[in-house]
Motif scaffolding. Structure first.
Motif, PDB file in Angstrom:
ATOM      1  N   GLY A 197       0.798  -1.219   0.000  1.00  0.00           N
ATOM      2  CA  GLY A 197       0.000   0.000   0.000  1.00  0.00           C
ATOM      3  C   GLY A 197       0.829   1.266   0.000  1.00  0.00           C
ATOM      4  N   CYS A 198       2.015   1.196  -0.591  1.00  0.00           N
ATOM      5  CA  CYS A 198       2.918   2.354  -0.655  1.00  0.00           C
ATOM      6  C   CYS A 198       2.981   2.855  -2.093  1.00  0.00           C
ATOM      7  N   PRO A 199       2.706   4.130  -2.356  1.00  0.00           N
ATOM      8  CA  PRO A 199       2.830   4.670  -3.716  1.00  0.00           C
ATOM      9  C   PRO A 199       4.269   4.558  -4.216  1.00  0.00           C
ATOM     10  N   VAL A 200       4.426   4.392  -5.521  1.00  0.00           N
ATOM     11  CA  VAL A 200       5.755   4.221  -6.110  1.00  0.00           C
ATOM     12  C   VAL A 200       5.994   5.272  -7.180  1.00  0.00           C
ATOM     13  N   ILE A 201       7.064   6.046  -7.021  1.00  0.00           N
ATOM     14  CA  ILE A 201       7.518   6.994  -8.036  1.00  0.00           C
ATOM     15  C   ILE A 201       8.691   6.349  -8.759  1.00  0.00           C
ATOM     16  N   ALA A 202       8.560   6.160 -10.067  1.00  0.00           N
ATOM     17  CA  ALA A 202       9.596   5.446 -10.821  1.00  0.00           C
ATOM     18  C   ALA A 202       9.784   6.086 -12.188  1.00  0.00           C
ATOM     19  N   TYR A 203      10.886   5.734 -12.819  1.00  0.00           N
ATOM     20  CA  TYR A 203      11.218   6.261 -14.146  1.00  0.00           C
ATOM     21  C   TYR A 203      10.581   5.391 -15.222  1.00  0.00           C
ATOM     22  N   ASN A 204       9.975   6.034 -16.193  1.00  0.00           N
ATOM     23  CA  ASN A 204       9.218   5.362 -17.249  1.00  0.00           C
ATOM     24  C   ASN A 204      10.172   4.814 -18.315  1.00  0.00           C
ATOM     25  N   ALA A 205      10.887   3.732 -17.962  1.00  0.00           N
ATOM     26  CA  ALA A 205      11.866   3.157 -18.890  1.00  0.00           C
ATOM     27  C   ALA A 205      12.090   1.688 -18.545  1.00  0.00           C
ATOM     28  N   SER A 206      12.754   0.973 -19.435  1.00  0.00           N
ATOM     29  CA  SER A 206      13.082  -0.453 -19.322  1.00  0.00           C
ATOM     30  C   SER A 206      11.836  -1.266 -18.962  1.00  0.00           C
ATOM     31  N   SER A 207      11.897  -2.102 -17.924  1.00  0.00           N
ATOM     32  CA  SER A 207      10.770  -2.986 -17.610  1.00  0.00           C
ATOM     33  C   SER A 207       9.693  -2.317 -16.765  1.00  0.00           C
ATOM     34  N   ILE A 208       9.986  -1.160 -16.205  1.00  0.00           N
ATOM     35  CA  ILE A 208       9.080  -0.547 -15.229  1.00  0.00           C
ATOM     36  C   ILE A 208       7.656  -0.344 -15.763  1.00  0.00           C
ATOM     37  N   PRO A 209       7.453   0.180 -16.984  1.00  0.00           N
ATOM     38  CA  PRO A 209       6.079   0.386 -17.452  1.00  0.00           C
ATOM     39  C   PRO A 209       5.237  -0.888 -17.503  1.00  0.00           C
ATOM     40  N   GLU A 210       5.858  -2.026 -17.826  1.00  0.00           N
ATOM     41  CA  GLU A 210       5.076  -3.271 -17.903  1.00  0.00           C
ATOM     42  C   GLU A 210       4.844  -3.882 -16.524  1.00  0.00           C
ATOM     43  N   ILE A 211       5.589  -3.432 -15.504  1.00  0.00           N
ATOM     44  CA  ILE A 211       5.453  -3.986 -14.164  1.00  0.00           C
ATOM     45  C   ILE A 211       4.550  -3.128 -13.275  1.00  0.00           C
ATOM     46  N   ILE A 212       4.661  -1.820 -13.376  1.00  0.00           N
ATOM     47  CA  ILE A 212       4.055  -0.925 -12.380  1.00  0.00           C
ATOM     48  C   ILE A 212       2.556  -0.702 -12.571  1.00  0.00           C
ATOM     49  N   GLY A 213       2.051  -0.892 -13.779  1.00  0.00           N
ATOM     50  CA  GLY A 213       0.634  -0.674 -14.029  1.00  0.00           C
ATOM     51  C   GLY A 213       0.282   0.793 -14.232  1.00  0.00           C
ATOM     52  N   ASP A 214      -1.006   1.090 -14.136  1.00  0.00           N
ATOM     53  CA  ASP A 214      -1.526   2.435 -14.398  1.00  0.00           C
ATOM     54  C   ASP A 214      -1.267   3.354 -13.200  1.00  0.00           C
ATOM     55  N   THR A 215      -0.471   4.403 -13.418  1.00  0.00           N
ATOM     56  CA  THR A 215      -0.151   5.332 -12.339  1.00  0.00           C
ATOM     57  C   THR A 215       0.291   6.677 -12.910  1.00  0.00           C
ATOM     58  N   PRO A 216      -0.062   7.786 -12.244  1.00  0.00           N
ATOM     59  CA  PRO A 216       0.425   9.102 -12.673  1.00  0.00           C
ATOM     60  C   PRO A 216       1.811   9.419 -12.128  1.00  0.00           C
ATOM     61  N   LEU A 217       2.433   8.472 -11.429  1.00  0.00           N
ATOM     62  CA  LEU A 217       3.706   8.736 -10.758  1.00  0.00           C
ATOM     63  C   LEU A 217       4.924   8.331 -11.575  1.00  0.00           C
ATOM     64  N   LEU A 218       4.726   7.943 -12.842  1.00  0.00           N
ATOM     65  CA  LEU A 218       5.864   7.619 -13.699  1.00  0.00           C
ATOM     66  C   LEU A 218       6.533   8.895 -14.191  1.00  0.00           C
ATOM     67  N   MET A 219       7.848   8.967 -14.026  1.00  0.00           N
ATOM     68  CA  MET A 219       8.621  10.106 -14.502  1.00  0.00           C
ATOM     69  C   MET A 219       9.033   9.861 -15.953  1.00  0.00           C
ATOM     70  N   ASN A 220       8.820  10.837 -16.810  1.00  0.00           N
ATOM     71  CA  ASN A 220       9.218  10.711 -18.212  1.00  0.00           C
ATOM     72  C   ASN A 220      10.601  11.293 -18.482  1.00  0.00           C
ATOM     73  N   SER A 221      11.164  11.951 -17.489  1.00  0.00           N
ATOM     74  CA  SER A 221      12.532  12.445 -17.618  1.00  0.00           C
ATOM     75  C   SER A 221      13.198  12.382 -16.253  1.00  0.00           C
ATOM     76  N   LEU A 222      14.498  12.210 -16.247  1.00  0.00           N
ATOM     77  CA  LEU A 222      15.245  12.112 -14.997  1.00  0.00           C
ATOM     78  C   LEU A 222      15.780  13.489 -14.611  1.00  0.00           C
ATOM     79  N   ASP A 223      14.906  14.329 -14.098  1.00  0.00           N
ATOM     80  CA  ASP A 223      15.356  15.634 -13.621  1.00  0.00           C
ATOM     81  C   ASP A 223      14.679  15.962 -12.296  1.00  0.00           C
ATOM     82  N   ARG A 224      15.297  16.854 -11.556  1.00  0.00           N
ATOM     83  CA  ARG A 224      14.844  17.168 -10.201  1.00  0.00           C
ATOM     84  C   ARG A 224      13.428  17.743 -10.178  1.00  0.00           C
ATOM     85  N   GLU A 225      13.139  18.605 -11.144  1.00  0.00           N
ATOM     86  CA  GLU A 225      11.836  19.266 -11.157  1.00  0.00           C
ATOM     87  C   GLU A 225      10.704  18.256 -11.297  1.00  0.00           C
ATOM     88  N   GLU A 226      10.861  17.301 -12.230  1.00  0.00           N
ATOM     89  CA  GLU A 226       9.785  16.321 -12.414  1.00  0.00           C
ATOM     90  C   GLU A 226       9.660  15.415 -11.201  1.00  0.00           C
TER      91      GLU A 226
END
Length: 359
Positions: free
Chosen positions: A280-309
């Motif tokens: 039950g813990c939200p996950v913030i992750a980078y939208n690359a490699s295997s992560i999109p197929e594992i994490i499911g539907d979430t608005p917490l995927l980062m599309n770029s690796l920068d501090r602001e996002e």
């Protein structure tokens, strides 16, 4: 059907992701006892996952640990006169003409992030095992894509995707405020696992500069450089190093966290993502490699690796309704990945391999 499982990974690491996967497979093999199993391993070893397994001595073909240095790279020869499956935990094949070799490939981190002799030796061994195996198991579609990219000569038909699972040790806890946490519930971010450059731990810490956020770190001992970066950007009162913890302790940390931050540039699978979701813990992750197929539907995927996002994704969790929705979807997503399912699919592959191959 005779199956030989090569437990060499238990001698190559004291703990780690591959040991977790292999240990979960063996637990079910020992419980269900569907086939005739033999385990090949080097003794003694200090692997925590191996030490939790009660493998009958009569089922173990043992080798001395002092031979590991060279035998880890050589084909295994077993004096078996009948047809059998040989499945290694880490890129070994069996030279016996009766063996049906199966290899599991977890990722291609060496190809992307390593250099020099160590990389060359690893890749030589991995590619040899893949090419000499009748069947290859990949733990994600992304790993399969990488395999076909680096080894375009491999017949795609022999490559099978079988996902990892997630332990039942992770689940939501009631009254989390009653548990022993380093900080107040939902007041800290959590970072779990290795902190190599491609894991982007430094990005997370630098993103916390001038923010009133706290962080709990789970994994290997902090290096002097990491301590310096933490002291500079976070301050000693705002970070807590938990070290290596048990599944029970980690579940408590997941439950108490505001979010697991997992900004890795590359993953073969990403087990902590599912552990956190299951707890039950939200996950913030980078939208690359295997992560999109594992994490499911979430608005917490980062599309770029920068501090602001990264900061934007963390701040999204201030919305109580959105946070609850993310947690619900995460729990539902994690239910799709189980060790029982992995076991069942591997047993099915063993049977297919055994019944299709005549000698």
């Amino acid at each position: 059907m005779k199956i030989v499982l090569d437990n060499i990974v238990f001698s190559l690491q004291n703990s780690g992701g591959i040991s977790v996967v292999w240990g979960e497979l063996i637990k079910r093999i020992l419980f269900f006892k569907e086939c005739d199993y033999l385990f090949l391993e080097f003794i003694p070893n200090n692997n925590i996952h191996r030490n939790s397994l009660l493998i009958p001595l009569t089922n173990i073909f043992s080798q001395q640990l002092n031979t590991l240095k060279y035998k880890r790279y050589l084909p295994v020869h077993l004096p078996l006169c009948c047809k059998f499956i040989f499945h290694s935990s880490y890129f070994r094949i069996c030279s016996n003409s009766n063996a049906i070799n199966i290899t599991t490939v977890h990722d291609f981190t060496y190809e992307y992030f390593y250099h020099g002799l160590h990389k060359w030796i690893h890749c030589w061994q991995k590619y040899y095992a893949i090419r000499k195996s009748k069947y290859v198991v990949c733990i994600s579609e992304n790993t399969k894509r990488d395999l076909l990219k680096f080894l375009p000569d491999i017949d795609e038909k022999k490559v099978h995707v079988i996902y990892n699972g997630v332990s039942d040790d992770y689940y939501p806890l009631l009254n989390i405020e009653n548990y022993n946490l380093p900080y107040d519930p939902k007041s800290y971010l959590l970072f779990v696992g290795e902190r190599k450059a491609y894991k982007n731990f430094k990005l997370l810490i630098e993103s916390m500069c001038h923010k009133d956020w706290k962080i709990v770190i789970v994994g290997a001992k902090l290096t002097p450089e990491e301590v310096k970066i933490l002291d500079l950007n976070v301050g000693s009162m705002h970070y807590y190093f938990a070290g290596r913890v048990s599944n029970k302790q980690l579940n408590v940390l997941y439950n108490g966290a505001k979010a697991l931050v997992y900004p890795s540039s590359y993953e073969g699978f990403g087990i902590p993502v599912l552990e956190a979701q299951r707890a039950g813990c939200p996950v913030i992750a980078y939208n690359a490699s295997s992560i999109p197929e594992i994490i499911g539907d979430t608005p917490l995927l980062m599309n770029s690796l920068d501090r602001e996002e990264l900061c934007t994704k963390i701040e999204l969790l201030s919305d109580v309704k959105l946070r609850a929705e993310i947690i619900g979807k995460g729990i539902e997503n994690a239910r799709k990945f189980t060790w029982d399912k992995m076991y069942e699919q591997l047993i099915s592959l063993y049977k297919e391999a055994y019944n299709r191959n005549e000698f």
